[in-house]
Write a protein that holds these residues in place. Structure first.
Motif, mmCIF file in Angstrom:
data_model
loop_
_atom_site.group_PDB
_atom_site.id
_atom_site.type_symbol
_atom_site.label_atom_id
_atom_site.label_comp_id
_atom_site.label_asym_id
_atom_site.label_seq_id
_atom_site.Cartn_x
_atom_site.Cartn_y
_atom_site.Cartn_z
ATOM 1 N N ILE A 189 0.585 -1.377 -0.019
ATOM 2 C CA ILE A 189 -0.031 0.304 -0.124
ATOM 3 C C ILE A 189 1.323 1.428 0.288
ATOM 4 C CG2 ILE A 189 -1.456 1.509 1.599
ATOM 5 C CD1 ILE A 189 -3.489 -1.605 1.660
ATOM 6 N N PRO A 190 1.866 0.923 0.387
ATOM 7 C CA PRO A 190 2.649 2.549 0.983
ATOM 8 C C PRO A 190 3.494 2.870 -0.411
ATOM 9 C CG PRO A 190 3.396 1.130 2.524
ATOM 10 C CD PRO A 190 2.414 0.314 1.647
ATOM 11 N N GLY A 191 3.123 2.474 -1.113
ATOM 12 C CA GLY A 191 3.578 2.366 -3.134
ATOM 13 C C GLY A 191 2.801 3.241 -3.595
ATOM 14 N N GLY A 192 1.358 2.867 -3.222
ATOM 15 C CA GLY A 192 0.209 3.725 -3.994
ATOM 16 C C GLY A 192 0.592 5.188 -3.654
ATOM 17 N N PHE A 193 0.990 5.267 -1.841
ATOM 18 C CA PHE A 193 0.823 6.337 -1.807
ATOM 19 C C PHE A 193 2.463 7.022 -2.673
ATOM 20 C CE2 PHE A 193 -0.477 7.802 2.179
ATOM 21 C CZ PHE A 193 -1.467 7.502 2.342
ATOM 22 N N ILE A 194 3.039 6.695 -3.117
ATOM 23 C CA ILE A 194 4.642 7.286 -4.053
ATOM 24 C C ILE A 194 3.782 7.459 -5.153
ATOM 25 C CG2 ILE A 194 6.543 7.031 -4.792
ATOM 26 C CD1 ILE A 194 7.449 4.555 -3.077
ATOM 27 N N LEU A 195 3.656 6.383 -5.635
ATOM 28 C CA LEU A 195 2.710 6.523 -7.003
ATOM 29 C C LEU A 195 1.879 7.901 -7.495
ATOM 30 C CD1 LEU A 195 2.205 4.602 -9.543
ATOM 31 C CD2 LEU A 195 0.757 4.197 -8.793
ATOM 32 N N VAL A 196 1.044 8.244 -6.714
ATOM 33 C CA VAL A 196 0.100 8.866 -6.332
ATOM 34 C C VAL A 196 0.522 10.568 -6.145
ATOM 35 C CG1 VAL A 196 -1.771 10.591 -4.614
ATOM 36 C CG2 VAL A 196 -1.825 7.684 -5.426
ATOM 37 N N ILE A 197 1.711 10.898 -5.258
ATOM 38 C CA ILE A 197 2.607 12.060 -4.789
ATOM 39 C C ILE A 197 3.377 12.272 -6.241
ATOM 40 C CG2 ILE A 197 4.376 10.997 -3.962
ATOM 41 C CD1 ILE A 197 2.624 14.289 -3.315
ATOM 42 N N VAL A 198 3.595 11.318 -6.609
ATOM 43 C CA VAL A 198 4.881 11.513 -8.293
ATOM 44 C C VAL A 198 3.915 12.162 -9.271
ATOM 45 C CG1 VAL A 198 6.340 10.312 -9.928
ATOM 46 C CG2 VAL A 198 6.620 9.988 -7.575
ATOM 47 N N ILE A 199 2.666 11.027 -9.292
ATOM 48 C CA ILE A 199 1.666 11.473 -10.787
ATOM 49 C C ILE A 199 1.430 13.039 -10.049
ATOM 50 C CG2 ILE A 199 -0.639 11.906 -12.075
ATOM 51 C CD1 ILE A 199 0.396 8.594 -11.050
ATOM 52 N N ALA A 200 1.440 13.189 -8.815
ATOM 53 C CA ALA A 200 0.006 14.999 -8.439
ATOM 54 C C ALA A 200 1.582 15.944 -8.584
ATOM 55 C CB ALA A 200 0.274 14.463 -7.114
ATOM 56 N N PHE A 201 2.677 15.288 -8.474
ATOM 57 C CA PHE A 201 3.894 16.845 -9.038
ATOM 58 C C PHE A 201 4.383 16.979 -10.374
ATOM 59 C CE2 PHE A 201 5.560 17.062 -4.263
ATOM 60 C CZ PHE A 201 5.656 17.917 -4.104
ATOM 61 N N ASN A 202 3.795 16.060 -11.219
ATOM 62 C CA ASN A 202 4.306 15.536 -12.471
ATOM 63 C C ASN A 202 2.530 17.126 -13.155
ATOM 64 O OD1 ASN A 202 6.724 14.628 -12.766
ATOM 65 N ND2 ASN A 202 5.124 12.394 -12.454
ATOM 66 N N PHE A 203 1.086 16.715 -12.111
ATOM 67 C CA PHE A 203 0.505 17.733 -12.607
ATOM 68 C C PHE A 203 0.824 19.277 -12.758
ATOM 69 C CE2 PHE A 203 -2.665 15.065 -12.874
ATOM 70 C CZ PHE A 203 -2.803 13.121 -14.065
ATOM 71 N N PHE A 204 1.123 19.405 -10.913
ATOM 72 C CA PHE A 204 1.338 20.390 -10.703
ATOM 73 C C PHE A 204 2.745 21.015 -11.395
ATOM 74 C CE2 PHE A 204 3.870 22.908 -8.013
ATOM 75 C CZ PHE A 204 3.549 23.679 -7.890
ATOM 76 N N GLY A 205 3.288 20.355 -11.646
ATOM 77 C CA GLY A 205 4.932 20.813 -12.992
ATOM 78 C C GLY A 205 4.132 21.615 -14.225
ATOM 79 N N ASP A 206 3.631 19.911 -14.773
ATOM 80 C CA ASP A 206 2.287 20.402 -15.824
ATOM 81 C C ASP A 206 2.253 22.508 -15.766
ATOM 82 O OD1 ASP A 206 3.296 18.682 -17.394
ATOM 83 O OD2 ASP A 206 1.519 17.435 -17.984
ATOM 84 N N GLY A 207 1.296 22.039 -15.112
ATOM 85 C CA GLY A 207 0.274 23.902 -14.662
ATOM 86 C C GLY A 207 1.706 24.824 -14.060
ATOM 87 N N MET A 208 2.739 24.555 -13.589
ATOM 88 C CA MET A 208 3.647 25.532 -13.799
ATOM 89 C C MET A 208 4.721 26.181 -14.349
ATOM 90 S SD MET A 208 3.872 26.536 -10.679
ATOM 91 C CE MET A 208 5.207 27.135 -9.916
ATOM 92 N N ARG A 209 4.606 24.610 -15.554
ATOM 93 C CA ARG A 209 5.338 24.902 -16.693
ATOM 94 C C ARG A 209 4.855 26.607 -17.473
ATOM 95 N NH1 ARG A 209 6.587 20.183 -18.990
ATOM 96 N NH2 ARG A 209 7.835 19.970 -16.641
ATOM 97 N N ASP A 210 3.261 25.678 -17.714
ATOM 98 C CA ASP A 210 2.155 26.270 -18.600
ATOM 99 C C ASP A 210 1.891 28.290 -17.990
ATOM 100 O OD1 ASP A 210 1.930 24.633 -20.445
ATOM 101 O OD2 ASP A 210 -0.255 24.609 -19.681
ATOM 102 N N ALA A 211 2.586 28.477 -16.546
ATOM 103 C CA ALA A 211 1.892 29.431 -15.776
ATOM 104 C C ALA A 211 4.037 30.421 -15.798
ATOM 105 C CB ALA A 211 1.775 29.083 -15.173
ATOM 106 N N ALA A 212 4.529 29.165 -16.240
ATOM 107 C CA ALA A 212 6.222 30.019 -15.999
ATOM 108 C C ALA A 212 5.900 31.275 -16.768
ATOM 109 C CB ALA A 212 7.030 28.990 -16.109
ATOM 110 N N ASP A 213 5.697 31.537 -17.877
ATOM 111 C CA ASP A 213 6.052 32.551 -18.608
ATOM 112 C C ASP A 213 4.398 33.196 -18.980
ATOM 113 O OD1 ASP A 213 6.430 34.763 -20.301
ATOM 114 O OD2 ASP A 213 7.263 33.743 -21.649
ATOM 115 N N PRO A 214 3.981 34.055 -17.657
ATOM 116 C CA PRO A 214 2.606 34.516 -17.815
ATOM 117 C C PRO A 214 2.218 36.249 -18.596
ATOM 118 C CG PRO A 214 3.786 35.450 -16.269
ATOM 119 C CD PRO A 214 4.961 34.824 -16.993
ATOM 120 N N TYR A 215 3.531 35.844 -19.922
ATOM 121 C CA TYR A 215 3.129 36.920 -20.921
ATOM 122 C C TYR A 215 2.934 36.455 -22.747
ATOM 123 C CZ TYR A 215 4.735 39.926 -17.282
ATOM 124 O OH TYR A 215 4.886 39.704 -15.454
#
Ligand SMILES: Nc1ncnc2c1ncn2[C@@H]1O[C@H](COP(=O)(O)OP(=O)(O)OP(=O)(O)O)[C@@H](O)[C@H]1O
Ligand code: SF4
Ligand SMILES: [Mg+2]
Lengths: 338, 381
Positions: free
Chosen positions: B353-379
């Motif tokens: 089960i702890p492996g599931g936690f790793i999976l979830v947080i890694v995916i969450a960070f990838n989503f988050f990173g995608d959003g950040m990449r889009d937002a990084a250049d706001p102009y």
């Protein structure tokens, strides 16, 4: 009238692209080649030439935004004379209070993360003329208004402004320290034609009102003629002709100047040169070149002198400076309507 | 703000709205613009939510877990996740409850077996008083988010020693997340300093640093971690190992960042607005901190969010191989370490089960990173 700026033998070289794995330096490109000229107090000097001729590099080298390879720049301002090229970093920063620049691209010349107010006020605060934003405000408002910006716009960020307005902001920023000398590097070439005149008029007004000395860089002869008292023509880093605007237009002495002029109605300088019967690229200026740099494209070139001896910028006729072996023999066509 | 009375004229309304929204954007700082852009990225918002939950887990594990990570429940060793029931055997509905359990031996193999005792029903309660702990490390408390009085609840089952996997996973979240965060922060500062030095000094300094970075990057990472981690003395305490492992991961993670900082500094130096700021009389310090850093900070943060899962996974791999964290400090990798052999997996699959936690947080960070990449250049639109 006395000279504000004196440039002596200014040369700027860029090391060419390095070759090979271990970065052996390629042959250096001479972007500015042994240029000497002066700019009188209160005068607007135009600098024209096609893309890549070294206009921007020359302007930057005057301010030492680009360190020159050799040569001297002197400024005889109100605070006394100084050799810009000899100043240390601290005195240079001080000298910049008297000499400023307006950049070509209004999209990239303002920090997108600072409000317009902060951008204009920055030099006042950094140079200690105002303790804080509050103290800087009256001067900022004054200069912003004189540049046609409305006061309630100043708390906005640059992205809220059009190109023309941004250029007004850049001009206001350059003027805020009340400099004596301003370099305008193609300040209107990125703007819509309809806006260009407004910005040019603003520059003319400010110049007259504040008794500014201008170096106005452009590839567009008409724009330069509109603003400048004298025009210097640059080709591959060399000044090949320099003359008062009227004289230059009436009677160009250098074949390259003639070529530029004969193509004036067109907007695109490359198009201009095509029409003028000048084809091909300007070939890079490096140490191996000899003869007149313009010879490969010059319709008056001969097989001997032009290929082997580089014509120096010399005085011919009535105090006209030109770098062509046949300047006094050729009769070239000018541009009548000016 | 007071508005003029609403006009029936539709186009005017639209125009008025438009003017209003333009003005809001005009005054928006780059951070606000980034936020507007980030908000439009649905997955990134989900990722942010998940990361937030994980942060809560790692800040308050004592409160959320039901017991201490090292506490054993010998009567329930290798026990499966406790079932939560609403209906009893007679299909009577109740407040969620669990059954009591007894330990028996398998009649033939003599393996220990946990058997449900359907006669005892233990209701699940929220905000129960249980084991005492120090809230945030110094406030004495004994309140837990949920729990049972009497029979222990083991939401994710127990391991061979009868330790509660749920509680261990929650505590491990703190260790793993903090290694990720501290590792990323350390990498950030090392990268900023070294990349900054290369970008600003140039010349031979730049050359030396760039070669060093290339050298570090050309070493295959797993063997390098293994080598470094294996050289940690066995007698070091768990805390020391924790610190050193974090530093090792950071020491290898800074290169991307340093490169980014350097290249951004080099290109920025030729930007007109930087030249204009020089002309305005800015000192080098102000130039860097006020004009250059802010304009690429968002890209650094993107790099950091991308680096985070890597550091997390690196830690997990190390611990999984038995070279990283070790008991009594539990990380997700340490927990998975006990799920290494086939017998364990066959009989106690809940160890995964702890492996599931790793999976979830890694995916969450990838989503988050995608959003950040889009937002990084706001102009840009
Ligand atoms: N940083 C640099 N490194 C190397 N070469 C450069 C650099 N900056 C300019 N050059 C070269 O120097 C020459 C002159 O460039 P410069 O930008 O001064 O021309 P310009 O007359 O301003 O042209 P444009 O009209 O396109 O602005 C060009 O050949 C250019 O490639
Ligand atoms: S020197 Fe010769 S090649 Fe050069 S411009 Fe004059 S005529 Fe043409
Ligand atoms: Mg240019």
């Amino acid at each position: 009238m006395s000279n504000l700026i004196e440039v002596e033998n200014l040369t700027v070289e860029f090391s060419g692209p390095s070759k090979g794995l271990f970065g052996k330096k390629g042959t250096p490109i001479t972007a500015v080649d042994d240029v000497s000229l002066y700019i009188k107090k209160g005068e607007a000097l135009g600098l024209v030439g096609e893309s890549g001729s070294g206009k921007t590099t020359f302007g930057r080298a005057l301010l030492r935004l680009q360190e020159p390879t050799s040569g001297q720049v002197k400024m005889h301002g109100q605070s006394g004379s100084k050799v810009i090229t000899d100043l240390d970093a601290k005195s240079l920063r001080k000298a910049w209070q008297e000499m400023q620049m307006v950049f070509q691209d209004p999209q990239s010349s303002l920090n997108p993360r600072m409000t317009v107010m902060d951008s204009i006020a920055e030099s006042l605060i950094v140079n200690g003329l105002a303790k804080n934003m509050e103290a800087a405000k009256p001067r900022v408002l004054e200069v912003a208004q004189s540049c046609g910006l409305s006061v309630d716009q100043l708390s906005r960020y640059p992205h809220a402004f059009s190109g023309g307005q941004r250029q007004r902001i850049s001009i206001a920023r350059a003027l805020v320290m009340q400099p004596e000398f301003i370099i305008c590097d193609e300040p209107v070439s990125a703007l819509d034609v309809s806006i260009q005149a407004q910005i040019l008029n603003l520059l003319i007004d400010q110049q007259q009102e504040l008794d500014l000395t201008l170096l106005f860089i452009s590839h567009d002869l008409i724009v330069v003629a509109y603003i400048c008292d004298r025009i210097a023509v640059m080709y591959l880093g060399n000044i090949i002709e320099i003359a008062p605007t009227k004289d230059l237009f009436k009677l160009p002495l250098h074949p390259y100047t003639e070529a530029l002029m004969s193509a004036i109605p067109s907007d695109d300088p490359d198009q201009q040169l095509m029409q003028a019967g000048i084809s091909g690229e300007a070939i890079g200026n490096d140490a191996t070149r000899q003869g007149c740099l313009f010879a490969p494209r010059c319709q008056y070139a001969d097989k001997d002198k032009c290929q082997n001896v580089k014509p120096p910028l010399t005085e011919v006729n009535n105090n006209r400076l030109v770098a062509c072996h046949y300047a006094d023999k050729l009769t070239l066509n000018g541009f009548e309507t000016i | 703000m007071s508005q003029t009375s609403p006009t029936p004229n539709q186009p005017n309304m639209v125009a008025a709205n438009k003017v209003k929204s333009i003005r809001r954007l005009d005054l928006a700082t780059s951070r606000q613009l980034m936020w507007y852009k980030f908000k439009r990225h649905k997955l990134a918002m989900i990722g942010t939510g998940i990361i937030f939950v994980f942060l809560l887990l790692s800040i308050f594990p004592e409160f959320i877990s039901t017991t201490k990570p090292q506490l054993r429940d010998p009567a329930y060793s290798s026990g499966p996740p406790t079932g939560i029931h609403i209906f009893d055997e007679e299909w009577q509905i109740h407040w969620p409850f669990i059954y009591g359990h007894k330990m028996k031996r398998h009649p033939v193999t003599l393996r220990k077996l946990v058997v449900l005792d359907t006669d005892t029903r233990v209701p699940i309660e929220f905000f129960v008083r249980g084991e005492a702990y120090k809230f945030l490390g110094f406030i004495p408390a004994d309140l837990h988010l949920f729990g049972t009085l009497g029979t222990q609840i083991h939401l994710f089952g127990t391991d061979k020693l009868g330790r509660d996997i749920f509680s261990r996973t929650i505590y491990a979240t703190r260790v793993s997340m903090s290694i990720g965060i501290i590792g990323v922060m350390a990498a950030f500062f090392i990268g900023l300093a070294i990349g900054g030095l290369a970008g600003l000094k140039g010349g031979w300094v730049d050359n030396v640093i760039m070669r060093l970075i290339e050298f570090i990057r050309s070493i295959p990472s797993l063997p390098l971690w293994l080598g470094l981690a294996a050289s940690l003395p066995r007698e070091w305490s768990a805390t020391t190992v924790y610190v050193v492992v974090t530093l090792i991961l950071a020491a290898l993670g800074w290169t991307t960042l340093a490169r980014r900082v350097r290249s951004k500094l080099l290109t920025l130096q030729n930007e007109d607005f930087i030249q204009a700021a020089r002309l305005a009389g800015c000192s080098n310090y102000r130039l860097v901190t006020k004009h250059m850093l802010p304009s690429f900070m968002s890209y650094l943060i993107v790099d950091l969010t991308v680096a985070f899962p890597y550091i997390l996974l690196a830690e997990t791999s190390l611990s999984f191989l038995g070279l990283g964290m070790r008991e009594p400090m539990v990380s997700w990798g340490v927990l998975l370490f006990s799920a290494q052999n086939v017998t364990a997996l066959a009989h106690t699959p809940w160890l995964l089960i702890p492996g599931g936690f790793i999976l979830v947080i890694v995916i969450a960070f990838n989503f988050f990173g995608d959003g950040m990449r889009d937002a990084a250049d706001p102009y840009t639109k």
